[in-house]
Design an enzyme around this catalytic site. Sequence first.
Site, short mmCIF file in Angstrom:
data_model
loop_
_atom_site.label_atom_id
_atom_site.label_comp_id
_atom_site.label_asym_id
_atom_site.label_seq_id
_atom_site.Cartn_x
_atom_site.Cartn_y
_atom_site.Cartn_z
CE LYS A 1 -4.17 -1.69 -0.20
NZ LYS A 1 -5.33 -1.57 0.86
NE ARG B 1 -7.56 -8.70 -1.20
CZ ARG B 1 -6.86 -7.80 -1.87
NH1 ARG B 1 -6.26 -6.61 -1.36
NH2 ARG B 1 -7.49 -7.73 -3.29
#
Length: 348
Positions: free
Chosen positions: A288, A323
């Site tokens: 991210k 994840r």
Amino acid sequence: MTSLHLRPVQFVETPMTQADGAVARLAGGMTWFAAYEVIEGRSRRTLPIAEAVALGERAARLHAAITAPRPALTLGSRTLRFDQPVVAGILNVTPDSFSDGGKHGDAAAAGVDMAAAGATLIDLGGESTRPGAAAVWEGDEIARVLPVAERLVASGALVSIDTRKAAVMEATLAAGAHIVNDVSALLWDDRALGVVVQSGCPVVLMHSPDPKAGGHGSGGYANVLIDVFDWLEARIAAVVAGGVERSRIIVDPGIGFGKTLAENLALLNGLAIFHGLGCPIMLGASRKRLIGALSNEAPLGERLGGSIALAVRGAEAGVQILRVHDVAETVQALKVWRGLRDQALTGG
């Protein structure tokens, strides 16, 4: 009246060195804690577990949710357990995904490789959810994901379908997919809730500040940790009222969706609060933007170290599903983490 929240703090390596009742097990997992941060509006104080639980009915209910083991999910011939963290491998079959768009020439083979590398679940997606991504017609999305889902299911893999669209859910569930992972928490498509109810499948409800608009609007949070908790608490209640069994709901705080760097860090530092929702937690922080922001704007391909750090942070906070893009590396990190936990628990 100001609502009360409990965040588990003061984690300990083993309960064996603690007095009886001084520590509690976090969600039936491998972590114990000795106290709660009690949050009431702007007031924050830390109390031993017994003192915090005595604060009233809501405190007792939150404590029960935080400490209760999460029941395993039976998915066809497979069982998904939540007593230790597992890895969900991210398999994007989109040309414009933020991290790996267009990367997988043979997506099904890539998913099988992820399973072989230790991924318990393959999270398959056919539409990018990065900021500014173009919308994908449901027919195109189905054409992308359905053949891959069919092959993955035939290989014996557990498959979650990462989509906001009811038609895509229907097609992939009919092909044998096991879980729906919806970044809009079943709010983008008015038919989505009905599809999940009819199929009886588990569902991941992710927080975002504006699900109908794609999830990347400004949150305007008074306290991001409490605001996200309250939003998910209300959304769980609505979905349960709509016919989904609570035991089949997984929650995701939505790292990177409508949150600033500081807000994402606050969520990651406070992850344990979400056990108060009584559901397994999925954490999607792999590669991210926040990792780049903290590491000299490291590009997407150079965020492995940060991704591993966040995965281990999640494991320490009792997160059940991580994840990730980098399956083998994360699985190895979790094996080492598990070895450390096992040694501490046996006192060897």
